[in-house]
Design an enzyme around this catalytic site. Sequence first.
Site, short mmCIF file in Angstrom:
data_model
loop_
_atom_site.label_atom_id
_atom_site.label_comp_id
_atom_site.label_asym_id
_atom_site.label_seq_id
_atom_site.Cartn_x
_atom_site.Cartn_y
_atom_site.Cartn_z
N ASN A 130 0.81 -1.20 -0.03
CA ASN A 130 -0.01 -0.01 -0.04
C ASN A 130 0.89 1.22 -0.01
OD1 ASN A 130 -2.30 1.43 0.15
ND2 ASN A 130 -2.00 1.94 2.44
N HIS A 132 0.81 5.30 1.21
CA HIS A 132 0.01 6.16 2.23
C HIS A 132 0.73 7.65 2.18
CE1 HIS A 132 -2.47 7.19 5.63
NE2 HIS A 132 -1.54 7.67 6.15
N SER A 159 4.68 6.98 2.31
CA SER A 159 5.11 5.99 2.57
C SER A 159 4.70 4.75 1.89
CB SER A 159 5.03 5.55 4.29
OG SER A 159 5.50 6.85 5.02
N ASP A 168 -2.66 0.98 8.42
CA ASP A 168 -1.61 1.76 7.91
C ASP A 168 -0.45 1.46 8.97
OD1 ASP A 168 -2.77 2.95 5.65
OD2 ASP A 168 -3.59 4.61 7.21
#
Length: 236
Positions: A130, A132, A159, A168
């Site tokens: 992912n 973020h 990030s 997260d």
Amino acid sequence: MVQWIPQTAIPPLLNMSLNNTTALPNLVVLISGSGSNLQALIKAIHTGRLAARITAVISNRADAYGLQRAAEADIPTAVLSHQDFASREAFDQALQQRIDTYQPDLVVLAGFMRILTPDFVRHYEGRMLNIHPSLLPLYKGIHTHRRVLEDGGHEHGVSVHFVTPELDGGPVIMQAKVPVLPSDTETSLAQRIQTQEHVIYPQVVKWFVEGRLKLANNQATLDGNALTRPIQHLSV
């Protein structure tokens, strides 16, 4: 602190046939919106910088512009609306079944605005990334640019991390920082962050598909070395 400078002088792998996809790692990209990071991955593949193929782009929103980006690149698309399911768990089960039909080596979350259930995340443990828009662990969740400005922060960033059941909260692999300017708005700050996103996300995906990046015991490793701190991208 480990730092990374992009090797812009290295020519792309133009000798690689993009039609020879049999040995390439499969990526499934999940989106909810414009798909700008999807476009960055498509570009990296088409220029030979990323030896992989995107086998499907799946969105939970039928109006996501990223679906058009995928179609223009001849990538199969699918829409699976979370509103058609009675629970988060039911949606994630259906989504997992759809993803698995493509046999992905890596699932890439590119602006996929859903909180994923622990069972779904565990199913893709070590093979889901992912991106973020904050310097994690700061500003988890949404509205990160607004919150940085409201706090009077002087630095912001983005990030890339492995996805774990904690929102997260997975091991961070790489970050890019930008200064917060006195004149910044949410829009201007987001635009500068997005420029960095398009550099570091393809790079991290490249490390993964090359077998260099792994998740072991809830820790990211690159070339067998544990990343005790995120790698910092330095623009040149």
